[in-house]
Scaffold this motif. Structure first.
Motif, short mmCIF file in Angstrom:
data_model
loop_
_atom_site.label_atom_id
_atom_site.label_comp_id
_atom_site.label_asym_id
_atom_site.label_seq_id
_atom_site.Cartn_x
_atom_site.Cartn_y
_atom_site.Cartn_z
N GLY A 9 0.82 -1.20 0.00
CA GLY A 9 0.00 0.00 0.00
C GLY A 9 0.85 1.25 0.00
O GLY A 9 2.06 1.22 -0.28
N GLY A 10 0.22 2.38 0.27
CA GLY A 10 0.94 3.65 0.30
C GLY A 10 0.32 4.64 -0.66
O GLY A 10 -0.87 4.59 -0.96
N SER A 11 1.15 5.54 -1.17
CA SER A 11 0.69 6.60 -2.06
C SER A 11 1.35 6.47 -3.42
O SER A 11 2.53 6.13 -3.51
CB SER A 11 1.01 7.96 -1.46
OG SER A 11 0.34 8.15 -0.24
N VAL A 12 0.58 6.76 -4.45
CA VAL A 12 1.09 6.66 -5.81
C VAL A 12 0.33 7.66 -6.67
O VAL A 12 -0.80 8.03 -6.36
CB VAL A 12 0.92 5.22 -6.34
CG1 VAL A 12 -0.56 4.86 -6.48
CG2 VAL A 12 1.66 5.01 -7.64
N SER A 21 0.04 -7.13 -0.14
CA SER A 21 0.23 -8.53 0.18
C SER A 21 -0.55 -8.90 1.43
O SER A 21 -0.81 -8.04 2.28
CB SER A 21 1.72 -8.81 0.44
OG SER A 21 2.52 -8.41 -0.65
N CYS A 22 -0.87 -10.18 1.53
CA CYS A 22 -1.58 -10.69 2.70
C CYS A 22 -0.98 -12.04 3.06
O CYS A 22 -1.16 -13.00 2.30
CB CYS A 22 -3.06 -10.81 2.40
SG CYS A 22 -4.03 -11.60 3.70
N THR A 91 -8.53 4.99 -4.60
CA THR A 91 -8.15 5.34 -3.24
C THR A 91 -9.13 4.73 -2.24
O THR A 91 -10.34 4.93 -2.35
CB THR A 91 -8.12 6.87 -3.08
OG1 THR A 91 -7.09 7.42 -3.91
CG2 THR A 91 -7.87 7.26 -1.63
N ALA A 92 -8.60 3.97 -1.31
CA ALA A 92 -9.45 3.25 -0.35
C ALA A 92 -8.59 2.52 0.66
O ALA A 92 -7.37 2.41 0.49
CB ALA A 92 -10.33 2.24 -1.08
N ILE A 125 -5.24 -1.78 4.86
CA ILE A 125 -4.06 -1.02 4.48
C ILE A 125 -4.50 0.05 3.49
O ILE A 125 -5.34 -0.20 2.62
CB ILE A 125 -2.99 -1.96 3.88
CG1 ILE A 125 -1.64 -1.28 3.83
CG2 ILE A 125 -3.40 -2.55 2.56
CD1 ILE A 125 -0.50 -2.26 3.71
N GLN A 126 -3.96 1.24 3.65
CA GLN A 126 -4.41 2.39 2.87
C GLN A 126 -3.68 2.49 1.55
O GLN A 126 -2.45 2.34 1.47
CB GLN A 126 -4.20 3.69 3.67
CG GLN A 126 -4.62 4.95 2.95
CD GLN A 126 -6.12 5.04 2.73
OE1 GLN A 126 -6.91 4.65 3.59
NE2 GLN A 126 -6.53 5.57 1.58
#
Length: 131
Positions: A9-12, A21-22, A91-92, A125-126
């Motif tokens: 996750g994170g910003s892009v 991943s899980c 975005t979620a 995860i954001q």
């Protein structure tokens, strides 16, 4: 106890790619359908993709099927969601989920995923996609 440990996750920026991943146990993969859901602010949680370790079948929701891919690393007991061509509307919070199998031990397709059928959730995860 079922554990679903998400990472990534994170910003892009829009148009970019990102993976989440899980990690879980082999027993969890065998007992449940492993899926990704997401929930944007102010919206309902929706199913994105699902993986069935019994046969390796995969399903991705129509809304993202041309851009998202679900996969599994059997050796690492890890489920992945590979996302490309990301859009701001992606975005979620993304959640890994252990979904109950339906009669006969099958997994429903991603378009039919329902949070009511989820037995266990990851912490979420954001993912933020900027325009």
């Amino acid at each position: 106890q079922v554990q679903l440990m998400e990472s990534g996750g994170g910003s892009v920026q829009a148009g970019g790619s990102l993976n989440v991943s899980c990690a879980s146990s082999r027993d969890t993969f065998n007992r449940y359908c492993l899926a990704w859901f997401r929930q944007a602010t102010g919206k309902e949680r929706e199913g994105v993709a699902v993986f069935d370790s019994d046969g390796g079948s995969k399903s991705v929701a129509d809304s993202v099927k041309d851009r998202f891919t679900i996969s599994e690393d059997n050796d690492k007991n890890t489920l992945y969601l590979q996302m490309a061509g990301l859009k701001p509307e992606d975005t979620a919070m993304y959640y890994c989920a252990a979904v109950d199998r339906v009669g006969g031990g099958y997994c429903l397709g991603a378009n039919l995923l329902n949070r009511a059928d989820v037995s266990f959730w990851g912490q979420g995860i954001q993912l933020t996609v900027s325009s």
